[in-house]
Design a protein around this motif. Structure first.
Motif, PDB file in Angstrom:
ATOM      1  N   ARG A   1       9.273   8.661 -13.778  1.00  0.00           N
ATOM      2  CA  ARG A   1       9.612   9.693 -12.783  1.00  0.00           C
ATOM      3  C   ARG A   1      10.051  10.982 -13.401  1.00  0.00           C
ATOM      4  N   ALA A   2       9.950  11.917 -12.470  1.00  0.00           N
ATOM      5  CA  ALA A   2       9.776  13.355 -12.845  1.00  0.00           C
ATOM      6  C   ALA A   2      10.881  13.998 -11.825  1.00  0.00           C
ATOM      7  N   ASN A   3      12.329  14.047 -12.392  1.00  0.00           N
ATOM      8  CA  ASN A   3      13.197  14.354 -11.499  1.00  0.00           C
ATOM      9  C   ASN A   3      13.264  15.759 -11.026  1.00  0.00           C
ATOM     10  N   ALA A   4      12.627  16.697 -11.776  1.00  0.00           N
ATOM     11  CA  ALA A   4      12.433  18.184 -11.447  1.00  0.00           C
ATOM     12  C   ALA A   4      11.451  18.322 -10.010  1.00  0.00           C
ATOM     13  N   LYS A   5      10.605  17.112  -9.950  1.00  0.00           N
ATOM     14  CA  LYS A   5       9.717  17.175  -8.848  1.00  0.00           C
ATOM     15  C   LYS A   5       9.958  16.102  -7.974  1.00  0.00           C
ATOM     16  N   SER A   6      11.085  15.431  -8.099  1.00  0.00           N
ATOM     17  CA  SER A   6      11.498  14.342  -7.058  1.00  0.00           C
ATOM     18  C   SER A   6      10.214  13.398  -6.918  1.00  0.00           C
ATOM     19  N   SER A   7       9.440  13.023  -8.020  1.00  0.00           N
ATOM     20  CA  SER A   7       8.526  12.284  -7.963  1.00  0.00           C
ATOM     21  C   SER A   7       8.486  10.874  -8.872  1.00  0.00           C
ATOM     22  N   LEU A   8       7.996   9.819  -8.222  1.00  0.00           N
ATOM     23  CA  LEU A   8       7.863   8.485  -9.001  1.00  0.00           C
ATOM     24  C   LEU A   8       6.194   7.953  -9.279  1.00  0.00           C
ATOM     25  N   TYR A   9       6.068   7.560 -10.188  1.00  0.00           N
ATOM     26  CA  TYR A   9       4.667   7.366 -10.495  1.00  0.00           C
ATOM     27  C   TYR A   9       4.777   5.666 -11.118  1.00  0.00           C
ATOM     28  N   LEU A  10       3.461   5.204 -10.996  1.00  0.00           N
ATOM     29  CA  LEU A  10       3.116   3.845 -11.352  1.00  0.00           C
ATOM     30  C   LEU A  10       1.811   3.904 -11.898  1.00  0.00           C
ATOM     31  N   GLN A  11       1.506   3.865 -13.141  1.00  0.00           N
ATOM     32  CA  GLN A  11       0.363   3.826 -13.957  1.00  0.00           C
ATOM     33  C   GLN A  11      -0.173   2.206 -13.914  1.00  0.00           C
ATOM     34  N   MET A  12      -1.289   1.928 -13.615  1.00  0.00           N
ATOM     35  CA  MET A  12      -1.665   0.455 -13.266  1.00  0.00           C
ATOM     36  C   MET A  12      -2.988   0.583 -14.137  1.00  0.00           C
ATOM     37  N   ASN A  13      -2.856  -0.203 -15.399  1.00  0.00           N
ATOM     38  CA  ASN A  13      -4.274  -0.410 -16.004  1.00  0.00           C
ATOM     39  C   ASN A  13      -4.549  -1.956 -15.987  1.00  0.00           C
ATOM     40  N   SER A  14      -5.903  -2.279 -16.448  1.00  0.00           N
ATOM     41  CA  SER A  14      -6.110  -3.492 -16.643  1.00  0.00           C
ATOM     42  C   SER A  14      -6.068  -4.278 -15.353  1.00  0.00           C
ATOM     43  N   LEU A  15      -6.251  -3.702 -14.199  1.00  0.00           N
ATOM     44  CA  LEU A  15      -6.026  -4.354 -12.829  1.00  0.00           C
ATOM     45  C   LEU A  15      -6.743  -5.681 -12.552  1.00  0.00           C
ATOM     46  N   LYS A  16      -6.062  -6.584 -11.981  1.00  0.00           N
ATOM     47  CA  LYS A  16      -6.471  -7.988 -11.657  1.00  0.00           C
ATOM     48  C   LYS A  16      -6.735  -8.161 -10.170  1.00  0.00           C
ATOM     49  N   PRO A  17      -7.532  -8.963  -9.827  1.00  0.00           N
ATOM     50  CA  PRO A  17      -7.666  -9.233  -8.352  1.00  0.00           C
ATOM     51  C   PRO A  17      -6.251  -9.554  -7.781  1.00  0.00           C
ATOM     52  N   GLU A  18      -5.362 -10.452  -8.517  1.00  0.00           N
ATOM     53  CA  GLU A  18      -4.095 -10.754  -8.089  1.00  0.00           C
ATOM     54  C   GLU A  18      -3.262  -9.566  -8.020  1.00  0.00           C
ATOM     55  N   ASP A  19      -3.461  -8.549  -8.366  1.00  0.00           N
ATOM     56  CA  ASP A  19      -2.577  -7.312  -8.217  1.00  0.00           C
ATOM     57  C   ASP A  19      -2.947  -6.516  -6.784  1.00  0.00           C
ATOM     58  N   THR A  20      -3.800  -6.977  -6.072  1.00  0.00           N
ATOM     59  CA  THR A  20      -4.014  -6.702  -4.602  1.00  0.00           C
ATOM     60  C   THR A  20      -2.954  -6.799  -3.908  1.00  0.00           C
ATOM     61  N   ALA A  21      -2.476  -5.881  -3.275  1.00  0.00           N
ATOM     62  CA  ALA A  21      -1.298  -5.845  -2.370  1.00  0.00           C
ATOM     63  C   ALA A  21      -1.151  -4.462  -1.663  1.00  0.00           C
ATOM     64  N   MET A  22       0.075  -4.367  -0.625  1.00  0.00           N
ATOM     65  CA  MET A  22       0.305  -3.170  -0.437  1.00  0.00           C
ATOM     66  C   MET A  22       1.474  -2.728  -1.065  1.00  0.00           C
TER      67      MET A  22
END
Length: 123
Positions: free
Chosen positions: A71-92
């Protein structure tokens, strides 16, 4: 007005990476626990990762070691870095905020939600 807007989703091949972002129009942003949840049609919503106001993080076992929440509080932002993605990660994937609760379970305790961004991982 309170808004959480996700972005960064898309279609990738297995083994690829994506970085999700959440722009949070919420005050005071630094006082909220923030989290990422995901859901597949017909299945229960699943907690992916949460980050507390002090920066501590918790991950679901299924993504631990592959995903990183920040998170970057000064920017009011949230992030999720996703690596080595798998088909099981498919979702909303949904961004959520909670003032008094911070955990992967009991998603009903989160006060605010974005509309979601779709992540599709092909084999």
């Amino acid at each position: 007005q309170v808004q959480l807007v996700e972005s960064g989703g898309g279609s990738v091949q297995a083994g690829g990476s994506l970085r999700l972002s959440c722009a949070a129009s919420i005050y005071p942003y630094g006082s909220y626990c923030m989290g990422w949840f995901r859901q597949v049609l017909g299945k229960e919503r699943e907690g992916v990762a949460v980050i507390a106001i002090d920066g501590s993080t918790t991950y679901a076992d299924s993504v631990n070691g592959r995903f990183t929440i920040s998170r970057a509080n000064a920017k009011s932002s949230l992030y999720l870095q996703m690596n080595s993605l798998k088909p099981e990660d498919t979702a909303m994937y949904y961004c959520a905020a909670s003032l008094f609760f911070c955990g992967l379970g009991a998603h009903e305790q989160f006060n605010y939600w974005g509309k979601g961004t779709q992540v599709t991982v092909s084999s």
